[in-house]
Structure formats: C-alpha cells, structure tokens
Scaffold this motif. Structure first.
Motif, short mmCIF file in Angstrom:
data_model
loop_
_atom_site.label_atom_id
_atom_site.label_comp_id
_atom_site.label_asym_id
_atom_site.label_seq_id
_atom_site.Cartn_x
_atom_site.Cartn_y
_atom_site.Cartn_z
N GLY A 111 14.27 6.86 -1.58
CA GLY A 111 13.53 6.23 -2.66
C GLY A 111 12.27 6.98 -3.06
O GLY A 111 11.46 6.47 -3.85
N GLU A 112 12.09 8.18 -2.50
CA GLU A 112 10.95 9.06 -2.81
C GLU A 112 9.61 8.42 -2.47
O GLU A 112 8.58 8.76 -3.07
N GLU A 113 9.60 7.53 -1.50
CA GLU A 113 8.34 6.90 -1.10
C GLU A 113 7.34 7.93 -0.61
O GLU A 113 6.12 7.79 -0.81
N HIS A 114 7.84 8.96 0.06
CA HIS A 114 6.96 9.98 0.64
C HIS A 114 6.21 10.77 -0.43
O HIS A 114 5.20 11.43 -0.13
N LEU A 115 6.68 10.71 -1.67
CA LEU A 115 6.00 11.42 -2.75
C LEU A 115 4.84 10.61 -3.32
O LEU A 115 4.00 11.16 -4.06
N HIS A 116 4.78 9.34 -2.98
CA HIS A 116 3.78 8.45 -3.59
C HIS A 116 2.88 7.76 -2.57
O HIS A 116 1.78 7.34 -2.92
N PHE A 117 3.37 7.63 -1.33
CA PHE A 117 2.60 6.95 -0.28
C PHE A 117 2.29 7.89 0.86
O PHE A 117 3.04 8.84 1.13
#
Length: 239
Positions: free
Chosen positions: A112-118
């Motif tokens: 979910g590409e969370e690592h790019l935002h959080f």
C-alpha cells in the motif's frame, strides 16, 4: 462474572473528515456506559496521501472530540499525526477523558506504499496498557501478520486489532485474528473498514475461539465475560 461490553466498529470512511468523526461519535453513543470500543484504522481520514498535512491537523480536532466522549467509555483508534517532518500512524487509547497509551505503527504495508508516506514507529512502543485494571494490547493492521509482535501482547486479556484489510485478504484477517485469540487465550477485538474495497470481518473472538462477527452491521458488540481468560489460562498452560 466480570462483564464488559466490547465493541468493534465497521463503517465506511468518506472524503469528508468531519463527517467521519460525527459517524464514529454517533456509534459510540449507541454503546453501553463503560464499553470498550475499537474503530477501524485511520477511520477519520483514511490513507489520504494527498492530504497528509490536512489529516494531521484534523487529528488534533478528533483528539479533542474523543477526549470528551471517552469520559464514560474507552475508545481505541488510529490517526495520522505529524512529529517534526515525519508523519506517523498513531494508535491512541482514550479512557476517562485522557490518552492513556499511544503507539506508532512499526510495520508499514509496502504493497500500500505506506513506507513512502509514513515513518515507522518503534517496536518497543507495543506494550500492554490497562483499562480499569484490565490488561490490554494492540496490533495495528499489518502488524497482525508478525508472530514476534504477538509475543509482545500475548499476556493481555484483550487485544485490539484496528485495520484496513482489503477483500482479497479477508480470510487472512479473520483467520489470524482468531488464531491470535486462541494462542494468547485472550479476547480479540477486530475492527476493519467497510469501504467498498475492504474486507469487513470486524468482530470479537473469545479466548476459546468463538467468533462473534456480522458484516452487515456498523457496530458489533459482545458482553464479554472476562473471567474466561483466567479459566482458559488455568487449565491450558500459556508460556
């Protein structure tokens, strides 16, 4: 018998942040006094990657509202918050008008590409907390997949799992939540989003593995006999 109403919310998150907060507050008012209520992950804003600054500001408003409505209930939720230049997915526990526990999501969902935002939180924040003397623990969504994290909360009497799990992995969410209850011999409260692409599957699982779930409801409740935890642990050894 030590009884407590456990509640899992299962509702859609809309684009309108204020509408989401109102919807949660309305459902909370339908629960019993002293109920312990879990919401889906980031229920107030969703994963609004194009509106992160706005979401973090709204989390301040949501926090103030939850401080007020938690005076006679306990509410566990997650929200987007900013610390310095970094955004975190923070799980917060509101009880008797105070925040009594906070932990930042430490396992971010790469698909979910969370690592790019959080930014990831510290695993050491995943520790037991107490609600009226009841030992509790929490795993935030994707963290449910990690057995090493189960071990950090396995002595809790109630474990909370807020989530945004998609339909494709519905069975995973339901199976892992049930397995967590059985292996830890605790109650597990699971709250997943009802958005169109989400799996629902919210419910309460007993230490014996009995599942109370209803995908048609926005509010799933169980008047739980918390003494079941002690009975299970007395007769079936838990290391």
């Amino acid at each position: 018998m030590i009884s407590r109403q456990l509640c899992a919310l299962q509702l859609k998150t809309k684009q309108d942040f204020a509408s989401n907060l109102s919807a949660v507050a309305a459902l909370v008012q339908k629960t019993a006094l002293d109920a312990i209520i879990l919401t889906p992950e980031v229920v107030f804003t969703g994963f609004c990657y194009q509106r992160m600054e706005e979401a973090s500001e709204f989390s301040k408003r949501a926090t103030e509202s939850l401080l007020a409505i938690s005076r006679d209930r306990s509410i566990i939720t997650t929200m987007i918050e900013k610390n310095g230049n970094h955004f975190f997915n923070n799980l917060k526990v509101f009880h008797k008008g105070e925040v009594i526990h906070k932990q930042s999501k430490c396992k971010l969902f790469l698909l979910g590409e969370e690592h790019l935002h959080f930014s990831a939180g510290d695993v050491e924040e995943i520790v037991p907390f107490f609600i009226d003397g009841i030992a509790c623990g929490a795993l935030n969504c994707f963290e449910l997949r990690f057995i090493t994290l189960w071990q950090r909360v396995h002595q809790a009497e109630i474990i909370f799992v807020p989530a945004q799990w998609a339909k494709a992995r519905k069975d995973h969410y339901e199976t892992l939540s049930k397995a967590l209850a059985i292996t830890s011999e605790s109650f597990v409260v699971a709250s997943n989003s009802a958005n169109d692409q989400m799996a629902k599957g919210s419910g309460i699982i007993t230490p014996y593995g009995l599942v109370y779930r209803n995908d048609k409801k926005e509010l799933v409740t169980l008047n739980a006999d918390l003494s079941e935890v002690g009975k299970m642990r007395k007769y079936i050894y838990m290391a």
